[in-house]
Write an enzyme that holds these catalytic residues in place. Structure first.
Site, PDB file in Angstrom:
ATOM      1  N   GLY A 271      -0.716 -17.335  -6.007  1.00  0.00           N
ATOM      2  CA  GLY A 271      -1.345 -17.783  -4.771  1.00  0.00           C
ATOM      3  C   GLY A 271      -0.312 -18.152  -3.713  1.00  0.00           C
TER       4      GLY A 271
ATOM      5  N   ILE B  66      -2.313  -9.897  -5.838  1.00  0.00           N
ATOM      6  CA  ILE B  66      -0.921  -9.419  -5.863  1.00  0.00           C
ATOM      7  C   ILE B  66      -0.545  -8.937  -7.254  1.00  0.00           C
ATOM      8  CG2 ILE B  66       1.507 -10.132  -5.668  1.00  0.00           C
ATOM      9  CD1 ILE B  66       0.737 -11.907  -3.350  1.00  0.00           C
TER      10      ILE B  66
ATOM     11  N   HIS C 275     -23.422  15.553   2.473  1.00  0.00           N
ATOM     12  CA  HIS C 275     -23.217  15.965   1.080  1.00  0.00           C
ATOM     13  C   HIS C 275     -22.105  16.990   1.022  1.00  0.00           C
ATOM     14  CE1 HIS C 275     -24.097  17.077  -3.015  1.00  0.00           C
ATOM     15  NE2 HIS C 275     -24.070  18.348  -2.661  1.00  0.00           N
TER      16      HIS C 275
ATOM     17  N   LYS D 204       0.834  -1.211   0.000  1.00  0.00           N
ATOM     18  CA  LYS D 204       0.000   0.000   0.000  1.00  0.00           C
ATOM     19  C   LYS D 204       0.865   1.257   0.000  1.00  0.00           C
ATOM     20  CE  LYS D 204      -2.962  -2.968  -0.210  1.00  0.00           C
ATOM     21  NZ  LYS D 204      -2.294  -4.193  -0.318  1.00  0.00           N
TER      22      LYS D 204
ATOM     23  N   ALA E 121       3.069 -14.742  -9.044  1.00  0.00           N
ATOM     24  CA  ALA E 121       2.038 -14.385  -8.048  1.00  0.00           C
ATOM     25  C   ALA E 121       0.818 -15.261  -8.282  1.00  0.00           C
ATOM     26  CB  ALA E 121       1.698 -12.903  -8.177  1.00  0.00           C
TER      27      ALA E 121
ATOM     28  N   GLY F 148      -0.139 -14.597 -12.983  1.00  0.00           N
ATOM     29  CA  GLY F 148      -1.229 -14.519 -12.006  1.00  0.00           C
ATOM     30  C   GLY F 148      -1.808 -13.117 -11.968  1.00  0.00           C
TER      31      GLY F 148
HETATM   32  P1  FAD Z   1       1.569 -14.117   8.399  1.00  0.00           P
HETATM   33  O1  FAD Z   1       1.330 -12.676   8.287  1.00  0.00           O
HETATM   34  O2  FAD Z   1       2.191 -14.827   7.252  1.00  0.00           O
HETATM   35  O3  FAD Z   1       2.470 -14.326   9.688  1.00  0.00           O
HETATM   36  C1  FAD Z   1       2.946 -15.561  10.071  1.00  0.00           C
HETATM   37  C2  FAD Z   1       4.171 -15.373  10.941  1.00  0.00           C
HETATM   38  O4  FAD Z   1       4.531 -16.645  11.496  1.00  0.00           O
HETATM   39  C3  FAD Z   1       5.388 -14.883  10.177  1.00  0.00           C
HETATM   40  O5  FAD Z   1       5.988 -13.808  10.866  1.00  0.00           O
HETATM   41  C4  FAD Z   1       6.325 -16.087  10.148  1.00  0.00           C
HETATM   42  O6  FAD Z   1       7.692 -15.708  10.169  1.00  0.00           O
HETATM   43  C5  FAD Z   1       5.935 -16.785  11.447  1.00  0.00           C
HETATM   44  N1  FAD Z   1       6.242 -18.215  11.458  1.00  0.00           N
HETATM   45  C6  FAD Z   1       5.926 -19.162  10.538  1.00  0.00           C
HETATM   46  N2  FAD Z   1       6.342 -20.381  10.944  1.00  0.00           N
HETATM   47  C7  FAD Z   1       6.921 -20.205  12.158  1.00  0.00           C
HETATM   48  C8  FAD Z   1       7.535 -21.077  13.088  1.00  0.00           C
HETATM   49  N3  FAD Z   1       7.616 -22.393  12.888  1.00  0.00           N
HETATM   50  N4  FAD Z   1       8.041 -20.547  14.220  1.00  0.00           N
HETATM   51  C9  FAD Z   1       7.976 -19.213  14.466  1.00  0.00           C
HETATM   52  N5  FAD Z   1       7.401 -18.342  13.620  1.00  0.00           N
HETATM   53  C10 FAD Z   1       6.875 -18.830  12.485  1.00  0.00           C
HETATM   54  N6  FAD Z   1      -4.220  -9.074   3.103  1.00  0.00           N
HETATM   55  C11 FAD Z   1      -5.121  -8.123   3.333  1.00  0.00           C
HETATM   56  O7  FAD Z   1      -6.072  -8.351   4.096  1.00  0.00           O
HETATM   57  N7  FAD Z   1      -5.036  -6.890   2.760  1.00  0.00           N
HETATM   58  C12 FAD Z   1      -4.029  -6.581   1.920  1.00  0.00           C
HETATM   59  O8  FAD Z   1      -3.979  -5.461   1.423  1.00  0.00           O
HETATM   60  C13 FAD Z   1      -3.046  -7.562   1.643  1.00  0.00           C
HETATM   61  N8  FAD Z   1      -2.013  -7.293   0.827  1.00  0.00           N
HETATM   62  C14 FAD Z   1      -1.066  -8.246   0.617  1.00  0.00           C
HETATM   63  C15 FAD Z   1      -0.022  -7.947  -0.243  1.00  0.00           C
HETATM   64  C16 FAD Z   1       0.961  -8.891  -0.487  1.00  0.00           C
HETATM   65  C17 FAD Z   1       2.105  -8.552  -1.422  1.00  0.00           C
HETATM   66  C18 FAD Z   1       0.910 -10.147   0.165  1.00  0.00           C
HETATM   67  C19 FAD Z   1       1.990 -11.161  -0.043  1.00  0.00           C
HETATM   68  C20 FAD Z   1      -0.129 -10.454   1.011  1.00  0.00           C
HETATM   69  C21 FAD Z   1      -1.134  -9.509   1.236  1.00  0.00           C
HETATM   70  N9  FAD Z   1      -2.227  -9.776   2.058  1.00  0.00           N
HETATM   71  C22 FAD Z   1      -3.170  -8.819   2.274  1.00  0.00           C
HETATM   72  C23 FAD Z   1      -2.383 -11.079   2.726  1.00  0.00           C
HETATM   73  C24 FAD Z   1      -1.927 -10.949   4.190  1.00  0.00           C
HETATM   74  O9  FAD Z   1      -0.586 -10.529   4.214  1.00  0.00           O
HETATM   75  C25 FAD Z   1      -2.084 -12.286   4.891  1.00  0.00           C
HETATM   76  O10 FAD Z   1      -3.425 -12.738   4.761  1.00  0.00           O
HETATM   77  C26 FAD Z   1      -1.758 -12.145   6.367  1.00  0.00           C
HETATM   78  O11 FAD Z   1      -0.458 -11.681   6.559  1.00  0.00           O
HETATM   79  C27 FAD Z   1      -1.927 -13.491   7.081  1.00  0.00           C
HETATM   80  O12 FAD Z   1      -1.684 -13.313   8.417  1.00  0.00           O
HETATM   81  P2  FAD Z   1      -1.160 -14.495   9.343  1.00  0.00           P
HETATM   82  O13 FAD Z   1      -0.951 -13.899  10.681  1.00  0.00           O
HETATM   83  O14 FAD Z   1      -2.047 -15.665   9.199  1.00  0.00           O
HETATM   84  O15 FAD Z   1       0.243 -14.930   8.724  1.00  0.00           O
HETATM   85  P1  NAI Z   2      -4.615 -14.989  -5.836  1.00  0.00           P
HETATM   86  O1  NAI Z   2      -5.229 -16.265  -5.502  1.00  0.00           O
HETATM   87  O2  NAI Z   2      -5.313 -13.724  -5.518  1.00  0.00           O
HETATM   88  O3  NAI Z   2      -4.282 -14.919  -7.391  1.00  0.00           O
HETATM   89  C1  NAI Z   2      -3.471 -15.852  -8.025  1.00  0.00           C
HETATM   90  C2  NAI Z   2      -3.853 -15.882  -9.487  1.00  0.00           C
HETATM   91  O4  NAI Z   2      -2.910 -16.676 -10.159  1.00  0.00           O
HETATM   92  C3  NAI Z   2      -5.230 -16.515  -9.716  1.00  0.00           C
HETATM   93  O5  NAI Z   2      -5.996 -15.659 -10.507  1.00  0.00           O
HETATM   94  C4  NAI Z   2      -4.901 -17.821 -10.417  1.00  0.00           C
HETATM   95  O6  NAI Z   2      -5.877 -18.202 -11.345  1.00  0.00           O
HETATM   96  C5  NAI Z   2      -3.593 -17.474 -11.093  1.00  0.00           C
HETATM   97  N1  NAI Z   2      -2.744 -18.631 -11.387  1.00  0.00           N
HETATM   98  C6  NAI Z   2      -2.510 -19.713 -10.626  1.00  0.00           C
HETATM   99  N2  NAI Z   2      -1.643 -20.544 -11.245  1.00  0.00           N
HETATM  100  C7  NAI Z   2      -1.327 -19.961 -12.417  1.00  0.00           C
HETATM  101  C8  NAI Z   2      -0.470 -20.308 -13.493  1.00  0.00           C
HETATM  102  N3  NAI Z   2       0.228 -21.431 -13.481  1.00  0.00           N
HETATM  103  N4  NAI Z   2      -0.387 -19.473 -14.550  1.00  0.00           N
HETATM  104  C9  NAI Z   2      -1.095 -18.321 -14.585  1.00  0.00           C
HETATM  105  N5  NAI Z   2      -1.910 -17.940 -13.580  1.00  0.00           N
HETATM  106  C10 NAI Z   2      -2.018 -18.735 -12.516  1.00  0.00           C
HETATM  107  O7  NAI Z   2      -3.162 -15.034  -5.171  1.00  0.00           O
HETATM  108  P2  NAI Z   2      -2.043 -13.919  -5.065  1.00  0.00           P
HETATM  109  O8  NAI Z   2      -2.339 -12.781  -5.947  1.00  0.00           O
HETATM  110  O9  NAI Z   2      -0.758 -14.638  -5.202  1.00  0.00           O
HETATM  111  O10 NAI Z   2      -2.212 -13.448  -3.567  1.00  0.00           O
HETATM  112  C11 NAI Z   2      -2.045 -14.393  -2.494  1.00  0.00           C
HETATM  113  C12 NAI Z   2      -2.987 -14.097  -1.371  1.00  0.00           C
HETATM  114  O11 NAI Z   2      -2.673 -12.866  -0.764  1.00  0.00           O
HETATM  115  C13 NAI Z   2      -4.409 -14.025  -1.860  1.00  0.00           C
HETATM  116  O12 NAI Z   2      -5.141 -15.058  -1.258  1.00  0.00           O
HETATM  117  C14 NAI Z   2      -4.941 -12.723  -1.414  1.00  0.00           C
HETATM  118  O13 NAI Z   2      -6.107 -12.853  -0.678  1.00  0.00           O
HETATM  119  C15 NAI Z   2      -3.853 -12.138  -0.530  1.00  0.00           C
HETATM  120  N6  NAI Z   2      -3.675 -10.759  -0.965  1.00  0.00           N
HETATM  121  C16 NAI Z   2      -4.652  -9.875  -0.639  1.00  0.00           C
HETATM  122  C17 NAI Z   2      -4.587  -8.579  -1.047  1.00  0.00           C
HETATM  123  C18 NAI Z   2      -5.685  -7.682  -0.672  1.00  0.00           C
HETATM  124  O14 NAI Z   2      -6.513  -8.060   0.151  1.00  0.00           O
HETATM  125  N7  NAI Z   2      -5.733  -6.475  -1.213  1.00  0.00           N
HETATM  126  C19 NAI Z   2      -3.472  -8.078  -1.824  1.00  0.00           C
HETATM  127  C20 NAI Z   2      -2.498  -9.104  -2.139  1.00  0.00           C
HETATM  128  C21 NAI Z   2      -2.621 -10.383  -1.697  1.00  0.00           C
END
Ligand code: FAD
Ligand code: NAI
Length: 481
Positions: A284, A198, A458, A62, A282, A194
């Site tokens: 999943g 992301i 408004h 963000k 990206a 993907g």
């Molecule tokens: P995580 O945030 O993955 O945290 C897990 C933690 O556990 C990590 O710190 C890891 O190091 C630790 N851990 C793992 N295994 C062990 C172990 N054995 N011992 C000790 N520590 C361990 N979601 C949104 O809602 N809004 C968004 O805008 C959004 N944007 C995203 C953008 C990107 C680029 C990505 C990659 C993801 C995004 N997400 C977003 C998804 C969001 O980041 C995840 O859904 C969220 O972080 C999950 O939270 P969690 O606490 O389950 O796991």
């Molecule tokens: P995603 O599930 O959102 O998208 C992955 C995309 O890749 C899908 O559309 C899928 O059809 C495609 N795909 C899978 N295999 C493929 C292949 N072999 N070739 C081409 N396309 C393929 O997963 P993404 O974007 O990696 O994000 C991971 C998670 O992080 C998501 O579950 C999402 O909820 C979370 N996230 C949330 C955000 C938000 O809430 N704004 C922002 C970024 C991530």
């Protein structure tokens, strides 16, 4: 880092992402002696709380979306406001430094919250070795640091990017989302495999900064979980901005040759070749449950490594819970945090605590943003639910016009018999904020009429929610019904 002093804990939380740290704080607030263990290491090699979300996910993405949006506005919109600039440049290094500062301020903030609430933290990799025992080791050397006992264990270990066999990660060229947040210069051509959350968000960042971005998406539908009409509008808008979204495209191979990534993919028309400076994978994420416990403990997982839990996030071992990305449901930060609170309350005996999985808001932070909650029209149709649908275009909103944000619309789906709101879908500037009104309304089981009878300030973008609710019954004022 403050060393955990006590070896016996009421609750041990594994993982300090948005699921784990929120669970730990609420457990401590409820009076439990709580330890949170996390293994994350930042660029400098220091431990950093906040998990994927704060370190390489929600927050840094963000921050870059904001910077790149401002650049885009300065480049193409300021002129319409009468703001003239003699020159404009991007300093990617400064942009990344700002992003890093936002991240470190927030991750440090969690440490402060832990202290304020009395949560102890320990840096290292945790493994559950017995039903009441967690062993913590150094992530790199694997040397044992400590063994602790716990009455309750909450697994919140999150998820990691899925790898593609045909395009294995290769430093600097074939990269994952974390590396795509660190590019020190704008790639001329950026490929993304993907077109999910992301792909669209990071694709937007680099496209706004000047990259030619091509997204290769395997599915035939764009964002299949979203409302069809809005996803079509969104796709057209993003393509117009310069994101080249190729649906139905299957990756065959990606190879690095002469400092470029050579990609072969296939669609309905046959095989195609593309050459990129970088390729982001990206496709999943997969749950982090490997090497966390032995089979003998009886904690069940499915074939995708998702930890199996009931509605209350209890695993097959009742005092071991799992929350966030490591369990079923959308991989979203707020979903994990709510599960964390539910589990803490349930450990405290407050059995009423639950999460309403039908009311998880989704937002994709493109510009305009795509946001929704509840059912789509198609889902209602398939379930045999009769609906009334209202919508309102932002082109008819005074505030949207004043802001030059007239793209998109709000769509509200209400049950034809009860008038209860079943789903709200928005494509607009600030949709991430507007959707909260819909969640609240649906949480309170409001009808479209309730929303229509509510007064909105408004001029605001929110008035479009009001007008869409009025339009459910053909009573919108600022459009022809
Ligand atoms: P995580 O945030 O993955 O945290 C897990 C933690 O556990 C990590 O710190 C890891 O190091 C630790 N851990 C793992 N295994 C062990 C172990 N054995 N011992 C000790 N520590 C361990 N979601 C949104 O809602 N809004 C968004 O805008 C959004 N944007 C995203 C953008 C990107 C680029 C990505 C990659 C993801 C995004 N997400 C977003 C998804 C969001 O980041 C995840 O859904 C969220 O972080 C999950 O939270 P969690 O606490 O389950 O796991
Ligand atoms: P995603 O599930 O959102 O998208 C992955 C995309 O890749 C899908 O559309 C899928 O059809 C495609 N795909 C899978 N295999 C493929 C292949 N072999 N070739 C081409 N396309 C393929 O997963 P993404 O974007 O990696 O994000 C991971 C998670 O992080 C998501 O579950 C999402 O909820 C979370 N996230 C949330 C955000 C938000 O809430 N704004 C922002 C970024 C991530």
């Amino acid at each position: 880092m403050a060393k955990a002093k006590n070896e016996k804990w009421d609750v041990v939380v594994i993982g300090a992402g948005p699921a784990g740290y929120v669970a730990a704080i609420r457990c401590a607030q409820l009076g439990f002696k709580t330890l949170c263990i996390d293994e994350w290491i930042d660029h400098a090699g220091d431990s950093s709380l906040g998990g994927t979300c704060l370190n390489v996910g929600c927050i840094p993405s963000k921050a870059l979306l904001e910077s790149s949006h401002l650049y885009q506005l300065a480049r193409s919109d300021f002129e319409h406001h009468g703001i003239a600039m003699s020159s404009l440049d991007i300093n990617v290094e400064a942009m990344l430094a700002r992003k890093d500062k936002v991240v470190s301020d927030l991750t440090d903030g969690i440490r402060t919250l832990f202290k304020a609430n009395g949560v102890s933290e320990l840096h290292g990799r945790a493994k559950i070795t017995a039903l009441d025992t967690v062993v913590i080791s150094d992530r790199k050397t694997r040397k044992k640091i400590k063994k602790v006992k716990a009455k309750n264990i909450i697994i919140a270990t999150g998820s990691s990017p899925i790898r593609l066999q045909q395009a294995m990660i290769q430093d600097d060229y074939i990269i994952d989302s974390a590396a795509a947040l660190e590019l020190d210069k704008v790639p001329q051509r950026l490929g993304i495999v993907g077109a999910g959350a992301i792909g669209l968000e990071l694709g937007s960042v680099w496209s706004r900064l000047g990259s030619e971005v091509v997204l290769l998406e395997a599915m035939k539908d764009f964002l299949p979980l979203t409302d069809r009409k809005l996803s079509n509008i969104a796709k057209r808008s993003l393509m117009k901005q310069g994101l080249d979204i190729q649906l139905n495209s299957r990756m065959i191979e990606a190879r690095v040759k002469n400092n470029k990534v050579h990609v072969v993919y296939e669609d309905r028309n046959g095989e195609h070749k593309e050459v990129f400076d970088k390729l982001v994978i990206a496709v999943g994420r997969k749950p982090n449950s490997d090497r966390l416990f032995g089979e003998e403990l009886g904690i069940e997982t499915d074939e995708r490594h998702t930890i199996m839990v009931n509605k209350k996030c209890q695993t097959s071992v009742p005092h071991i819970y799992a929350i966030g990305d490591v369990v079923r449901g959308p991989m979203l930060a707020h979903k994990g945090s709510e599960e964390g609170i539910m589990v803490a309350e349930n450990i405290a005996g407050n059995n009423h605590a639950e999460v309403d999985y039908d009311l998880v808001p989704y937002v994709i932070y493109t510009h305009p943003e795509i946001a929704w909650v509840g059912k789509t029209e198609e889902e209602c149709k398939n379930a045999g639910i009769k609906t009334n649908v209202g919508s309102f275009p932002f082109a008819a909103s005074g505030r949207a016009r004043a802001m030059a944000e007239i793209e998109g619309q709000v769509k509200i789906i209400a049950d034809a018999e009860t008038d209860r709101v079943l789903g709200v879908h928005i494509f607009s500037a600030q949709a991430s904020e507007l959707i909260a009104q819909a969640v609240l309304m649906m949480e309170m089981q409001a009808t479209a009429e309730d929303m229509a009878l509510t007064m909105f300030a408004h001029p605001t973008m929110s008035e479009s929610m009001h007008e869409a609710a009025l339009s459910v019954h053909g009573q919108a004022i600022h459009i022809k019904n």
